[in-house]
Write a protein that holds these residues in place. Structure first.
Motif, PDB file in Angstrom:
ATOM      1  N   GLY A  24       0.811  -1.217   0.000  1.00 50.97           N
ATOM      2  CA  GLY A  24       0.000   0.000   0.000  1.00 50.97           C
ATOM      3  C   GLY A  24       0.840   1.260   0.000  1.00 50.97           C
ATOM      4  N   GLY A  25       2.164   1.116  -0.061  1.00 50.30           N
ATOM      5  CA  GLY A  25       3.033   2.275  -0.136  1.00 50.30           C
ATOM      6  C   GLY A  25       3.457   2.829   1.205  1.00 50.30           C
ATOM      7  N   GLN A  26       3.158   2.090   2.296  1.00 49.69           N
ATOM      8  CA  GLN A  26       3.509   2.563   3.623  1.00 49.69           C
ATOM      9  C   GLN A  26       4.902   2.072   4.006  1.00 49.69           C
ATOM     10  N   ILE A  27       5.728   2.969   4.533  1.00 55.02           N
ATOM     11  CA  ILE A  27       7.086   2.602   4.923  1.00 55.02           C
ATOM     12  C   ILE A  27       7.023   1.736   6.179  1.00 55.02           C
ATOM     13  N   ALA A  28       7.580   0.514   6.083  1.00 54.97           N
ATOM     14  CA  ALA A  28       7.542  -0.425   7.200  1.00 54.97           C
ATOM     15  C   ALA A  28       8.856  -0.459   7.964  1.00 54.97           C
ATOM     16  N   MET A  29       9.950  -0.212   7.273  1.00 54.92           N
ATOM     17  CA  MET A  29      11.258  -0.306   7.933  1.00 54.92           C
ATOM     18  C   MET A  29      12.256   0.536   7.146  1.00 54.92           C
ATOM     19  N   THR A  30      13.255   1.069   7.839  1.00 57.40           N
ATOM     20  CA  THR A  30      14.255   1.913   7.173  1.00 57.40           C
ATOM     21  C   THR A  30      15.578   1.804   7.916  1.00 57.40           C
ATOM     22  N   ASN A  31      16.650   2.246   7.278  1.00 60.29           N
ATOM     23  CA  ASN A  31      17.941   2.247   7.967  1.00 60.29           C
ATOM     24  C   ASN A  31      18.425   3.678   8.184  1.00 60.29           C
ATOM     25  N   GLY A  32      19.559   3.806   8.881  1.00 58.24           N
ATOM     26  CA  GLY A  32      20.058   5.120   9.256  1.00 58.24           C
ATOM     27  C   GLY A  32      20.452   5.977   8.074  1.00 58.24           C
ATOM     28  N   ARG A  33      20.868   5.350   6.951  1.00 55.25           N
ATOM     29  CA  ARG A  33      21.268   6.122   5.779  1.00 55.25           C
ATOM     30  C   ARG A  33      20.094   6.894   5.182  1.00 55.25           C
ATOM     31  N   VAL A  34      18.875   6.336   5.305  1.00 54.25           N
ATOM     32  CA  VAL A  34      17.693   7.060   4.818  1.00 54.25           C
ATOM     33  C   VAL A  34      17.482   8.326   5.641  1.00 54.25           C
ATOM     34  N   GLU A  35      17.660   8.203   6.955  1.00 51.99           N
ATOM     35  CA  GLU A  35      17.519   9.372   7.822  1.00 51.99           C
ATOM     36  C   GLU A  35      18.549  10.449   7.459  1.00 51.99           C
ATOM     37  N   GLU A  36      19.793  10.013   7.227  1.00 53.22           N
ATOM     38  CA  GLU A  36      20.847  10.965   6.863  1.00 53.22           C
ATOM     39  C   GLU A  36      20.570  11.615   5.511  1.00 53.22           C
ATOM     40  N   LEU A  37      20.063  10.807   4.573  1.00 55.92           N
ATOM     41  CA  LEU A  37      19.863  11.292   3.216  1.00 55.92           C
ATOM     42  C   LEU A  37      18.692  12.269   3.126  1.00 55.92           C
ATOM     43  N   PHE A  38      17.599  11.945   3.804  1.00 52.63           N
ATOM     44  CA  PHE A  38      16.386  12.752   3.658  1.00 52.63           C
ATOM     45  C   PHE A  38      16.153  13.719   4.819  1.00 52.63           C
ATOM     46  N   GLY A  39      16.820  13.500   5.947  1.00 52.98           N
ATOM     47  CA  GLY A  39      16.671  14.424   7.059  1.00 52.98           C
ATOM     48  C   GLY A  39      15.501  14.145   7.984  1.00 52.98           C
ATOM     49  N   TYR A  40      14.785  13.027   7.791  1.00 52.73           N
ATOM     50  CA  TYR A  40      13.671  12.646   8.668  1.00 52.73           C
ATOM     51  C   TYR A  40      14.168  11.674   9.733  1.00 52.73           C
ATOM     52  N   SER A  41      13.512  11.663  10.866  1.00 56.74           N
ATOM     53  CA  SER A  41      13.808  10.653  11.876  1.00 56.74           C
ATOM     54  C   SER A  41      13.080   9.368  11.505  1.00 56.74           C
ATOM     55  N   LYS A  42      13.521   8.246  12.097  1.00 59.63           N
ATOM     56  CA  LYS A  42      12.881   6.961  11.799  1.00 59.63           C
ATOM     57  C   LYS A  42      11.411   6.978  12.191  1.00 59.63           C
ATOM     58  N   SER A  43      11.086   7.629  13.296  1.00 57.00           N
ATOM     59  CA  SER A  43       9.682   7.673  13.737  1.00 57.00           C
ATOM     60  C   SER A  43       8.810   8.453  12.764  1.00 57.00           C
ATOM     61  N   GLU A  44       9.391   9.437  12.070  1.00 56.32           N
ATOM     62  CA  GLU A  44       8.635  10.203  11.071  1.00 56.32           C
ATOM     63  C   GLU A  44       8.443   9.394   9.791  1.00 56.32           C
ATOM     64  N   LEU A  45       9.365   8.507   9.518  1.00 51.69           N
ATOM     65  CA  LEU A  45       9.303   7.745   8.268  1.00 51.69           C
ATOM     66  C   LEU A  45       8.393   6.525   8.380  1.00 51.69           C
ATOM     67  N   VAL A  46       8.603   5.709   9.414  1.00 50.96           N
ATOM     68  CA  VAL A  46       7.845   4.462   9.543  1.00 50.96           C
ATOM     69  C   VAL A  46       6.352   4.775   9.735  1.00 50.96           C
ATOM     70  N   GLY A  47       5.542   4.158   8.873  1.00 50.35           N
ATOM     71  CA  GLY A  47       4.100   4.376   8.917  1.00 50.35           C
ATOM     72  C   GLY A  47       3.621   5.445   7.959  1.00 50.35           C
ATOM     73  N   SER A  48       4.552   6.203   7.375  1.00 44.64           N
ATOM     74  CA  SER A  48       4.174   7.236   6.403  1.00 44.64           C
ATOM     75  C   SER A  48       4.218   6.673   4.988  1.00 44.64           C
ATOM     76  N   GLN A  49       3.538   7.351   4.072  1.00 47.75           N
ATOM     77  CA  GLN A  49       3.558   6.931   2.673  1.00 47.75           C
ATOM     78  C   GLN A  49       4.910   7.268   2.049  1.00 47.75           C
ATOM     79  N   VAL A  50       5.430   6.359   1.243  1.00 46.80           N
ATOM     80  CA  VAL A  50       6.743   6.539   0.637  1.00 46.80           C
ATOM     81  C   VAL A  50       6.774   7.749  -0.278  1.00 46.80           C
ATOM     82  N   GLU A  51       5.584   8.158  -0.776  1.00 45.56           N
ATOM     83  CA  GLU A  51       5.537   9.303  -1.679  1.00 45.56           C
ATOM     84  C   GLU A  51       5.976  10.605  -1.009  1.00 45.56           C
ATOM     85  N   MET A  52       6.050  10.612   0.323  1.00 42.85           N
ATOM     86  CA  MET A  52       6.495  11.817   1.025  1.00 42.85           C
ATOM     87  C   MET A  52       7.938  12.178   0.673  1.00 42.85           C
ATOM     88  N   LEU A  53       8.682  11.187   0.163  1.00 46.23           N
ATOM     89  CA  LEU A  53      10.081  11.411  -0.180  1.00 46.23           C
ATOM     90  C   LEU A  53      10.267  11.853  -1.627  1.00 46.23           C
TER      91      LEU A  53
END
Length: 368
Positions: A24-53
Motif C-alpha cells: 500500500g506504499g507505507q514505509i515499514a522499515m528503514t535504515n540510518g542512511r535514509v535518515e541521513e539522506l532525507f533528514g527525517y527521523s525513523k519515527s517520522e518515516l515508519v508508517g508514512s507513505q513513501v511518496e512523502m520522499l
C-alpha cells in the motif's frame, strides 16, 4: 525467514539508503542512511507513505507505478527515461537512483528499495559531456586552422619580404618616416605570423610540453614596441594613448614572443573597445625576493564588461557581446591566459560597465 530484528541489522549493514515499503506504499522499515539522506527521523518515516520522499508533482504518478509493480514484482532499477528526484525534509530536491526488489511475505508482498544520491555522479557526467563538447571544438578549430594556415602564411611572408626589401633600399632611398612605417609593417606581419603559429601549437596535444625560448628581456621595451604598433589605430580614433613606466629597464626572464603576443591582445582589445577617452599601459615592479613580479596594466575608458560575462571571459570562443559591431573571434583572451600561465603568471581584470576596464598581466621576475 529473517526475523524483524535480523532484517533491521541487515538493513543497517548496507551502505546505501534502504527502506521496506508494503504493497500500500507505507514505509515499514528503514535504515540510518535514509535518515541521513532525507533528514527525517525513523519515527517520522515508519508508517508514512513513501511518496512523502518525492516531489509533489510526481506523487500521483508514482502511486500508479507502485500498483503495477505489485501486480508483477521483480528485481529492477526504476525507469531511467526520466530523472528521479528525492525531496529532503528541508524541501531540497536532489537526483536519486533507485533499485527495487520484491520480498514475499505470505500472501502479501513487501518492496525493498535501495536509494542512492547521484548528485556527484551526474555532475561528473555533465563535466565529461562539457569536456567532449570542448574537445570537439578543439578538433574543429584544429582542422580549420590547418586548412587556412598556408593561405594565411603566404601573404604574410610576402608582406614581410617586400617590407624587408624596401628597408634594404633595393627599390630606392627612403626617408626616416617611411622607414619607421615599414618597420612597423614588418613587425606587425611577424607578430601576426607568430599568432598563427601559436594558435596551431595551442591545438596540439604536445602544447604543454613545447620547448619555450626563455631569455632575459626588458619588459619596458616589449611594451613600448607593442604601443608603437597600436598608436596609429588609437590616434585614428582620437584616443589619448600613453605608456607609463620607469625610465630604467625592467628586466625579467620570459619568452619575448609570448609576452609580446599577450600585450598585443590586451592593448588591441583596449583600443578596439574604447571609442573616446584614453588607453594607458603601465609597467611596474611589485613584491620582493621569490615573490618579485613585473606587472603590465592595460587600462581603458571603454564600454567595460557586463557582469554576466566575467566568469566566462577567458573561455575559448566566448565573446562578451560588448559591441556587436566590433569584429572578434573570442580566442584572444583565451590564448593570452594560456600563454600567461605557461610563463608562470596570470591575467586578472577589473571592470565597470560603461566606465572601462583594467587588465593586469603579472609575471615572475626571478632569475634576473
Amino acid at each position: 525467514m529473517l526475523s524483524a530484528q535480523n532484517l533491521e541489522l541487515f538493513l543497517e549493514s548496507v551502505p546505501d539508503a534502504m527502506l521496506i515499503v508494503d504493497s500500500g506504499g507505507q514505509i515499514a522499515m528503514t535504515n540510518g542512511r535514509v535518515e541521513e539522506l532525507f533528514g527525517y527521523s525513523k519515527s517520522e518515516l515508519v508508517g508514512s507513505q513513501v511518496e512523502m520522499l518525492m516531489p509533489a508533482a510526481h506523487r500521483k504518478r508514482h502511486v500508479g507505478f507502485r500498483e503495477r509493480y505489485v501486480e508483477a514484482p521483480r528485481a529492477r532499477n526504476m525507469a531511467s527515461n526520466y530523472e528521479l528526484q528525492g525531496v529532503r525534509r528541508s524541501g531540497e530536491q536532489f537526483p536519486v537512483e533507485i533499485s527495487l526488489s520484491p520480498v514475499p511475505v505470505g500472501s502479501d508482498i513487501l518492496i525493498l528499495s535501495a536509494i542512492r544520491d547521484v548528485t556527484e555522479r551526474l555532475e561528473r557526467e555533465r563535466r565529461a559531456r562539457a569536456n567532449e563538447v570542448e574537445l570537439e571544438k578543439l578538433v574543429n578549430v584544429n582542422r580549420f586552422l590547418f586548412s587556412l594556415s598556408h593561405e594565411l602564411r603566404t601573404p604574410l611572408n610576402a608582406i614581410s619580404g617586400f617590407a624587408a626589401t624596401l628597408l634594404m633600399g633595393l627599390s630606392g632611398p627612403l626617408n626616416d618616416e617611411q622607414q619607421d612605417h615599414l618597420k612597423t609593417i614588418e613587425q606587425s606581419a611577424e607578430h601576426l605570423l607568430a599568432l598563427i603559429n601559436q594558435l596551431l601549437s595551442l591545438m596540439q596535444p604536445e602544447f604543454n610540453s613545447e620547448n619555450m625560448i626563455i631569455e632575459k628581456i626588458d619588459g619596458r621595451d616589449a611594451a613600448s614596441a607593442v604601443c608603437k604598433m597600436m598608436e596609429r589605430e588609437a590616434s585614428a580614433k582620437g584616443l589619448s594613448f600613453k605608456l607609463d613606466g620607469p625610465e630604467k629597464p625592467i628586466k625579467l626572464k620570459s619568452s619575448h614572443r609570448m609576452l609580446t603576443q599577450i600585450l598585443i591582445n590586451l592593448v588591441g582589445n583596449a583600443v578596439k573597445y574604447t571609442d573616446r577617452g584614453d588607453v594607458t599601459v603601465r609597467i611596474r615592479r611589485c613584491g620582493r625576493g621569490d615573490g618579485a613580479a613585473v606587472q603590465f596594466e592595460v587600462t581603458d575608458t571603454g564600454i567595460g564588461i557586463p557582469d554576466e560575462a566575467r566568469e566566462r571571459l577567458f573561455e575559448m570562443f566566448y565573446r562578451a557581446n560588448r559591441d556587436q559591431e566590433k569584429e572578434g573571434t573570442g580566442i584572444g583572451l583565451f590564448i593570452s591566459q594560456q600563454l600567461a600561465v605557461r610563463l608562470g603568471g596570470r591575467i586578472e581584470f577589473s571592470s565597470a560597465q560603461g566606465q572601462g576596464s583594467k587588465f593586469t598581466l603579472s609575471l615572475p621576475q626571478k632569475g634576473v
